[in-house]
Design a protein around this motif. Structure first.
Motif, short mmCIF file in Angstrom:
data_model
loop_
_atom_site.label_atom_id
_atom_site.label_comp_id
_atom_site.label_asym_id
_atom_site.label_seq_id
_atom_site.Cartn_x
_atom_site.Cartn_y
_atom_site.Cartn_z
N ASN A 1 0.83 -1.20 0.00
CA ASN A 1 0.00 0.00 0.00
C ASN A 1 0.88 1.27 0.00
O ASN A 1 2.10 1.19 0.13
CB ASN A 1 -0.92 -0.03 1.23
N LYS A 2 0.23 2.40 -0.14
CA LYS A 2 0.87 3.72 -0.14
C LYS A 2 1.86 3.85 -1.30
O LYS A 2 2.91 4.50 -1.17
CB LYS A 2 1.58 4.02 1.20
N ASP B 1 1.55 5.54 -3.76
CA ASP B 1 1.59 6.94 -4.20
C ASP B 1 2.78 7.69 -3.61
O ASP B 1 3.18 8.73 -4.13
CB ASP B 1 0.28 7.64 -3.80
N LEU B 2 3.35 7.17 -2.53
CA LEU B 2 4.45 7.86 -1.87
C LEU B 2 5.82 7.52 -2.46
O LEU B 2 6.82 8.10 -2.06
CB LEU B 2 4.47 7.52 -0.37
N SER C 1 -2.87 1.99 -3.70
CA SER C 1 -2.85 3.21 -2.91
C SER C 1 -4.28 3.43 -2.43
O SER C 1 -5.17 3.75 -3.23
CB SER C 1 -2.39 4.41 -3.72
N ALA C 2 -4.47 3.22 -1.15
CA ALA C 2 -5.81 3.41 -0.59
C ALA C 2 -6.17 4.90 -0.66
O ALA C 2 -7.34 5.26 -0.65
CB ALA C 2 -5.87 2.90 0.84
N GLU C 3 -5.15 5.73 -0.74
CA GLU C 3 -5.34 7.19 -0.80
C GLU C 3 -5.92 7.61 -2.16
O GLU C 3 -6.91 8.31 -2.21
CB GLU C 3 -3.98 7.87 -0.57
N GLY D 1 -0.68 1.07 11.03
CA GLY D 1 -0.29 2.25 10.27
C GLY D 1 -0.03 2.02 8.79
O GLY D 1 0.21 2.97 8.04
N VAL D 2 -0.07 0.78 8.35
CA VAL D 2 0.20 0.50 6.93
C VAL D 2 -0.99 0.81 6.03
O VAL D 2 -0.86 0.89 4.81
CB VAL D 2 0.68 -0.95 6.69
N GLY D 3 -2.17 0.96 6.65
CA GLY D 3 -3.34 1.38 5.87
C GLY D 3 -4.44 0.34 5.72
O GLY D 3 -5.27 0.44 4.81
N LYS D 4 -4.48 -0.63 6.61
CA LYS D 4 -5.49 -1.69 6.49
C LYS D 4 -6.92 -1.14 6.56
O LYS D 4 -7.76 -1.50 5.75
CB LYS D 4 -5.27 -2.76 7.58
N SER D 5 -7.15 -0.25 7.53
CA SER D 5 -8.51 0.30 7.66
C SER D 5 -8.87 1.12 6.44
O SER D 5 -10.00 1.03 5.94
CB SER D 5 -8.60 1.18 8.91
N THR D 6 -7.93 1.91 5.96
CA THR D 6 -8.19 2.74 4.79
C THR D 6 -8.49 1.87 3.57
O THR D 6 -9.40 2.17 2.79
CB THR D 6 -6.97 3.67 4.51
N ARG E 1 -4.24 -8.93 13.52
CA ARG E 1 -3.34 -8.02 12.81
C ARG E 1 -1.88 -8.26 13.19
O ARG E 1 -1.00 -8.28 12.36
CB ARG E 1 -3.69 -6.58 13.15
#
Ligand code: GDP
Ligand code: ZN
Length: 378
Positions: free
Chosen positions: A205-206, A208-209, A233-235, A259-264, A312
Motif C-alpha cells: 500500500n501507499k 503513491d508515496l 494506494s488506498a489514498e 499504520g500501513v493502511g489496512k482500515s483505509t 493483525r
C-alpha cells in the motif's frame, strides 16, 4: 463402524466432564427431532449423576479428522429442518450466524456438539460453516459444524486456540513507505500462511508515496515463488479494483503492522464496513474477549474479510526453527541436499542452501531473513 459412509453408528468417546442436561424431557425430544440413535437416549440416562472417567455413546455420524475439524465425529442431523450459515463471530456461548440471504441469528450450541469437541472451550469458531435450527426469527441452535479448512490457530498453555476457520487467503498488508517496508515481516507472515495451508497475497500500500519501479526487484522475488503481489494506494484508489477481485467470494484474513493502511484499504473496498462492524457487536453483550476475537465482515461483492487487532499482529508463532526452511518456498528445494539431515543452513559446511546463496540461485535478503527468523529473537 460400518462401511456405509452415509450413515454409520459409531462409538464416540465423551469428555469426562460432560454435564447431564438440565431439563428433563429433552432426551426424548432430541431423539424425535434429531433422529439420534436409541442407544444414545439410554446411555445418557444411564450416566446422569455418575462420575465415570470415560464414557462412550453410540451416535449417528461419520468419523472425522480431529485435526482439521476439531471433532472426532461428523454428525448426521435432520438437514431439512436446519439452515446453513456462517459464523461471523463468537461471544462466549453465543455465536452470530449469518445465512446466505443475510439473515442473522444468535445461536447457542447444542450440548452434544460440545461433548464431542476435542476442545470444549472453543467448540464453535468464527468462520465455521454450520447447520442450525432456527428457534425464532433471531435465535437458533447450532446442530453441526462442517469440516474445516484453512484454520488459523495458536497454542497457548499447551492448548490449541482456534482463531478463525475456513480462511481462503491471508492478505499481508505492508506499506511502501510510512512506515518503511520491512520485507522480513512479509516473510514471517508468509510462514503463517504456508503452515496453515492458505494462499498468501502480498499487498503493498501507499504506492503513491514512492516510485513503483523501486519495488520491482522485491515483487520479482515473491512473484517467482508464486505469490501474488498487489500494488495499491488506498489514498488515490490505485489498484483497489484489482484487489477487490482478489477478495471477491473469499474469506480473507488481513495481517500487517499498525499504520500501513489496512482500515483505509477496507473502507475503499467496502465503504459501509464500519457500520456493519458496529451492528455485529451491538447485537451482543460485549464479552471480555470481544476485542481480540475474530469477526468476519461480509463484503457486498461476496466473501468476507477478517480484521481484528489480535489477528493483525498475528501472534501465531508456533513454528519451531527446524520447520522454517520448509516453509520458505525458495529454500525448500535445497534442504534435502544438505550433508546433515538436521542442517540449520547457518554454520554448517556442505550446506546446499548456502551453496545456492553463493551461486546466486537464492535471494540473499531472503536467506538473511531466514537466518533472522530461526534465531530465538527472530
Ligand atoms: P492501519 O493501522 O493499518 O489500519 O492503517 P490506517 O488505515 O489507519 O492508515 C494509517 C495512515 O496511513 C492514515 O493516516 C492513512 O490516511 C494513511 N494511508 C493509508 N493508506 C494510504 C495510502 O495509500 N497512501 C498514503 N499516502 N497514505 C495512506
Ligand atoms: Zn543446509
Amino acid at each position: 463402524m460400518t462401511s456405509d459412509p452415509k450413515k454409520s453408528k459409531i462409538r464416540a468417546k465423551f469428555r469426562k466432564n460432560h454435564q447431564p442436561r438440565a431439563r428433563k424431557g429433552d432426551l426424548t425430544r432430541d431423539y424425535e427431532e434429531h433422529g439420534f440413535d436409541e442407544e444414545a437416549t439410554t446411555y445418557t440416562e444411564r450416566i446422569s449423576g455418575k462420575g465415570d472417567l470415560t464414557r462412550h455413546k453410540t451416535i449417528i455420524g461419520d468419523h472425522a479428522d480431529e485435526n482439521t475439524s476439531g471433532f472426532a465425529v461428523h454428525l448426521h442431523v435432520d438437514e431439512e429442518h436446519c439452515l446453513a450459515g456462517r459464523v461471523l463471530s463468537v461471544h462466549g456461548l453465543a455465536s452470530v450466524v449469518e445465512t446466505e440471504d443475510g439473515q442473522r441469528f444468535q445461536c447457542a450450541t447444542r450440548q452434544l456438539l460440545k461433548s464431542l469437541s476435542t476442545d470444549q472451550r472453543h467448540v464453535v469458531a468464527a468462520g465455521d460453516r454450520v447447520l442450525f435450527r432456527a428457534e425464532n426469527e433471531t435465535e437458533g441452535l447450532i446442530e453441526r459444524i462442517e469440516p474445516r479448512h484453512g484454520v488459523l490457530s495458536r497454542t497457548s498453555k499447551g492448548r490449541q486456540h482456534v482463531i478463525v476457520t475456513n480462511v481462503d487467503q491471508l492478505l499481508i498488508v505492508v506499506s511502501a513507505a510510512e512506515p518503511t517496508l520491512k520485507p522480513n515481516l512479509i516473510d514471517r507472515f508468509l510462514i503463517t500462511a504456508e503452515k496453515a495451508g492458505i494462499r498468501a497475497v502480498i499487498c503493498i500500500n501507499k504506492i503513491d508515496l514512492v516510485d513503483p519501479a523501486d519495488f520491482q526487484p522485491l515483487i520479482g522475488v515473491y512473484g517467482q515463488m508464486g505469490y501474488q503481489v498487489e500494488l495499491v494506494s488506498a489514498e488515490t484508489g490505485f489498484g483497489i479494483e484489482s484487489l477487490k477481485q482478489r477478495l471477491e467470494g473469499m474469506e480473507t484474513v488481513l495481517a500487517g503492522q499498525s499504520g500501513v493502511g489496512k482500515s483505509t484499504i477496507l473502507n475503499q473496498v467496502e465503504p459501509g464496513l464500519d457500520l456493519r462492524v458496529n451492528e455485529v457487536s451491538s447485537d451482543n453483550q460485549k464479552g471480555r474477549h470481544t476485542t481480540t476475537a475474530a469477526v468476519l465482515l461480509p463484503l457486498s461483492i461476496g466473501g468476507y474479510v477478517v480484521d481484528t487487532p489480535g489477528i493483525r499482529q498475528l501472534e501465531l508463532w508456533d513454528v519451531i526453527p527446524e520447520e522454517v526452511a520448509g516453509y520458505f518456498r525458495d529454500l525448500r528445494p535445497y534442504i534435502n541436499h544438505c550433508r546433515f539431515p538436521d542442517c540449520t543452513h547457518t554454520h554448517e559446511t556442505l550446506c546446499a542452501v548456502k551453496d545456492a546463496v553463493a551461486d546466486g540461485l537464492l535471494d540473499t535478503r531472503r536467506y538473511d531473513s531466514y537466518c533472522q527468523l530461526i534465531t530465538p529473537e527472530g
